[in-house]
Design an enzyme around this catalytic site. Structure first.
Site, PDB file in Angstrom:
ATOM      1  NE  ARG A   2      -3.241  -1.772   3.247  1.00  0.00           N
ATOM      2  CZ  ARG A   2      -3.917  -1.655   4.370  1.00  0.00           C
ATOM      3  NH1 ARG A   2      -4.148  -0.472   4.888  1.00  0.00           N
ATOM      4  NH2 ARG A   2      -4.347  -2.724   4.973  1.00  0.00           N
ATOM      5  NE  ARG A   6      -6.191   5.132   7.594  1.00  0.00           N
ATOM      6  CZ  ARG A   6      -6.540   4.114   8.370  1.00  0.00           C
ATOM      7  NH1 ARG A   6      -7.499   4.263   9.259  1.00  0.00           N
ATOM      8  NH2 ARG A   6      -5.922   2.968   8.280  1.00  0.00           N
ATOM      9  NE  ARG A  15     -11.140   7.014   4.066  1.00  0.00           N
ATOM     10  CZ  ARG A  15     -12.186   6.923   4.848  1.00  0.00           C
ATOM     11  NH1 ARG A  15     -13.280   7.579   4.562  1.00  0.00           N
ATOM     12  NH2 ARG A  15     -12.165   6.185   5.933  1.00  0.00           N
ATOM     13  CG  ASP A  50      -9.512  -3.120   0.731  1.00  0.00           C
ATOM     14  OD1 ASP A  50      -8.749  -2.384   1.380  1.00  0.00           O
ATOM     15  OD2 ASP A  50      -9.842  -4.259   1.108  1.00  0.00           O
ATOM     16  CE1 TYR A 125      -9.679  -8.544   7.232  1.00  0.00           C
ATOM     17  CE2 TYR A 125      -8.457  -9.507   5.418  1.00  0.00           C
ATOM     18  CZ  TYR A 125      -8.523  -8.646   6.482  1.00  0.00           C
ATOM     19  OH  TYR A 125      -7.442  -7.864   6.814  1.00  0.00           O
TER      20      TYR A 125
HETATM   21  O1  CP3 Z   1      -1.374   2.011  -2.435  1.00  0.00           O
HETATM   22  C1  CP3 Z   1      -2.617   2.043  -2.540  1.00  0.00           C
HETATM   23  O2  CP3 Z   1      -3.179   2.696  -3.439  1.00  0.00           O
HETATM   24  C2  CP3 Z   1      -3.404   1.289  -1.519  1.00  0.00           C
HETATM   25  C3  CP3 Z   1      -4.478   0.432  -2.075  1.00  0.00           C
HETATM   26  C4  CP3 Z   1      -4.841  -0.675  -1.092  1.00  0.00           C
HETATM   27  C5  CP3 Z   1      -5.853  -0.592  -0.095  1.00  0.00           C
HETATM   28  N1  CP3 Z   1      -5.995  -1.811   0.476  1.00  0.00           N
HETATM   29  C6  CP3 Z   1      -6.689   0.605   0.229  1.00  0.00           C
HETATM   30  C7  CP3 Z   1      -7.051   0.774   1.664  1.00  0.00           C
HETATM   31  C8  CP3 Z   1      -4.307  -1.956  -1.043  1.00  0.00           C
HETATM   32  C9  CP3 Z   1      -3.158  -2.536  -1.864  1.00  0.00           C
HETATM   33  C10 CP3 Z   1      -5.061  -2.675  -0.057  1.00  0.00           C
HETATM   34  C11 CP3 Z   1      -4.838  -4.092   0.233  1.00  0.00           C
HETATM   35  C12 CP3 Z   1      -5.416  -4.681   1.437  1.00  0.00           C
HETATM   36  N2  CP3 Z   1      -6.616  -4.399   2.042  1.00  0.00           N
HETATM   37  C13 CP3 Z   1      -4.821  -5.744   2.146  1.00  0.00           C
HETATM   38  C14 CP3 Z   1      -3.551  -6.450   1.752  1.00  0.00           C
HETATM   39  C15 CP3 Z   1      -2.366  -5.617   2.076  1.00  0.00           C
HETATM   40  C16 CP3 Z   1      -1.956  -5.710   3.521  1.00  0.00           C
HETATM   41  O3  CP3 Z   1      -1.792  -4.632   4.110  1.00  0.00           O
HETATM   42  O4  CP3 Z   1      -1.804  -6.794   4.026  1.00  0.00           O
HETATM   43  C17 CP3 Z   1      -5.663  -6.049   3.231  1.00  0.00           C
HETATM   44  C18 CP3 Z   1      -5.416  -7.098   4.292  1.00  0.00           C
HETATM   45  C19 CP3 Z   1      -6.801  -5.205   3.139  1.00  0.00           C
HETATM   46  C20 CP3 Z   1      -8.027  -5.191   3.990  1.00  0.00           C
HETATM   47  C21 CP3 Z   1      -8.156  -3.891   4.689  1.00  0.00           C
HETATM   48  N3  CP3 Z   1      -8.475  -2.695   4.069  1.00  0.00           N
HETATM   49  C22 CP3 Z   1      -7.995  -3.625   6.057  1.00  0.00           C
HETATM   50  C23 CP3 Z   1      -7.628  -4.663   7.094  1.00  0.00           C
HETATM   51  C24 CP3 Z   1      -8.251  -2.266   6.256  1.00  0.00           C
HETATM   52  C25 CP3 Z   1      -8.309  -1.521   7.563  1.00  0.00           C
HETATM   53  C26 CP3 Z   1      -6.932  -1.247   8.025  1.00  0.00           C
HETATM   54  C27 CP3 Z   1      -6.794   0.149   8.568  1.00  0.00           C
HETATM   55  O5  CP3 Z   1      -5.675   0.653   8.430  1.00  0.00           O
HETATM   56  O6  CP3 Z   1      -7.755   0.703   9.085  1.00  0.00           O
HETATM   57  C28 CP3 Z   1      -8.487  -1.684   4.993  1.00  0.00           C
HETATM   58  C29 CP3 Z   1      -8.765  -0.259   4.739  1.00  0.00           C
HETATM   59  C30 CP3 Z   1      -7.964   0.397   3.675  1.00  0.00           C
HETATM   60  N4  CP3 Z   1      -7.804  -0.093   2.415  1.00  0.00           N
HETATM   61  C31 CP3 Z   1      -7.303   1.663   3.767  1.00  0.00           C
HETATM   62  C32 CP3 Z   1      -6.746   1.905   2.499  1.00  0.00           C
HETATM   63  C33 CP3 Z   1      -5.992   3.149   2.077  1.00  0.00           C
HETATM   64  C34 CP3 Z   1      -7.262   2.599   4.986  1.00  0.00           C
HETATM   65  C35 CP3 Z   1      -8.596   2.957   5.461  1.00  0.00           C
HETATM   66  C36 CP3 Z   1      -9.181   4.335   5.201  1.00  0.00           C
HETATM   67  O7  CP3 Z   1      -8.857   5.083   4.254  1.00  0.00           O
HETATM   68  O8  CP3 Z   1     -10.056   4.680   6.004  1.00  0.00           O
END
Ligand code: CP3
Length: 318
Positions: A2, A6, A15, A50, A125
């Protein structure tokens, strides 16, 4: 890994107006977020989406709860629910992701990396209903209801295979498979319950000829098996020294990694020192993709990320 999110003020600003899923589902917005981190000078763009997106059209509804991460409304507990999951066509159900890729490819001058979650990580999940520390429910189903487990993994693997193929057809230059939580498994359980599905997905996707990155965390005991499951690039977490990992994986594969994301919290010289340590372990060998060992933390100062990008760019300039 990622790279949007944030820690960037321009992401937080968007956001304030849009929910995370809305950003993902609106190609113009997903395009904008994908481009945000490029100002840092990174070498590739990561599609903004995501890993959980395919699960919703399969029939598993979820949302992102504030501060808690994803929450599924009806976690999977039995075979009947698994039987109802749809094996979707990404061109129909995930058309918005493919539109984002096509939009990005119009103007992007650097490679675009698409991605999907791996079957085990997605299954966890669906079964846990969100994040988990022990993966107890997932393992209980995996061991106690083998038929149900294999049906679930078969369906997820087929969706992931189609989804990655569709991203490549739309223009993704490389794709990453995130098996983020697979490190919760012992090697024998990985071999029996997970590896065949990952192997099937990766064999099919690698046949397209685009580079395929295969990533997990907590994988110190699984690296050889992950390599055998496939991937032209193996993603390494920060707990395995990169040089050890490379010897084990074999020098015929590329490696991605593996700076500890916490080292980006600073101070800046700590961040840069950790980046240099990774570059030293890679030893200038071709086929190293500098990256973090897992996702960037929201509290990361952007200046530290910039300092690390600059350090890597300066040390690897050709
Ligand atoms: O670089 C990018 O453009 C990021 C794109 C991206 C997101 N999710 C957006 C996101 C990618 C590559 C992911 C992958 C993802 N999502 C994974 C695999 C990568 C890893 O970290 O292991 C997983 C397990 C997820 C599931 C997921 N999505 C979780 C567990 C969460 C919550 C975590 C948190 O930090 O709160 C998300 C939310 C998420 N997906 C965010 C982003 C930018 C942050 C939340 C937000 O903007 O409110």
């Amino acid at each position: 890994m990622r790279q949007a999110g944030r820690y960037m003020p321009e992401y937080r600003k968007l956001r304030e107006k849009h929910a995370l899923l809305e950003l993902c589902r609106t190609p113009e917005l997903a395009l904008q977020v994908t481009l945000q981190p490029l100002r840092l000078g990174v070498d590739a763009a990561i599609l903004f989406a995501d890993i959980l997106l395919p699960l919703e059209p399969m029939g598993a509804r979820f949302d992102f709860a504030k501060g808690e991460g994803p929450v599924f409304y009806e976690p999977i507990t039995d075979r009947e629910q698994i039987g109802r999951l749809r094996v979707i066509e990404p061109e129909e159900s995930l058309a918005y992701v493919l539109s984002t890729i096509r939009l990005l490819k119009r103007d992007l001058r650097i490679p675009l990396i698409g991605f999907a979650g791996a079957p085990f990580t997605l299954a966890s999940y669906l079964i846990e209903g969100g994040k988990s520390a022990s993966f107890a429910k997932t393992k209980k189903l995996m061991w106690g209801a083998a038929d149900a487990w294999h049906e679930l993994m078969r369906k997820l693997a087929e969706v992931v295979r189609r989804y990655l193929r569709a991203q490549i057809a739309a223009g993704a230059d490389a794709v990453q498979l995130f098996d983020s939580w697979v490190g919760a498994l012992a090697p024998s359980d990985y071999a029996e319950h997970v590896q065949p599905y990952v192997r099937a997905v990766l064999a099919d996707v690698e046949a397209t000829g685009v580079p395929v990155l295969h990533f997990g965390t907590g994988t110190a005991t699984l690296l050889e098996m992950m390599r055998d499951a496939g991937g032209s690039v193996i993603g390494i977490d920060w707990c395995t020294p990169l040089d050890d990992a490379w010897r084990r994986v074999g020098f015929d594969r590329a490696l991605q990694g593996n700076m500890d994301p916490c080292a980006l919290l600073g101070p800046r010289d700590v961040a840069v020192r950790h980046a240099e340590r990774v570059l030293d372990a890679a030893g200038g060998r071709p086929g190293h993709i500098f990256n973090l060992g897992h996702g960037i933390l929201p509290e990361t100062p952007v200046e530290n990320v910039q300092a690390v990008v600059d350090c890597v760019a300066a040390r690897t300039a050709r």
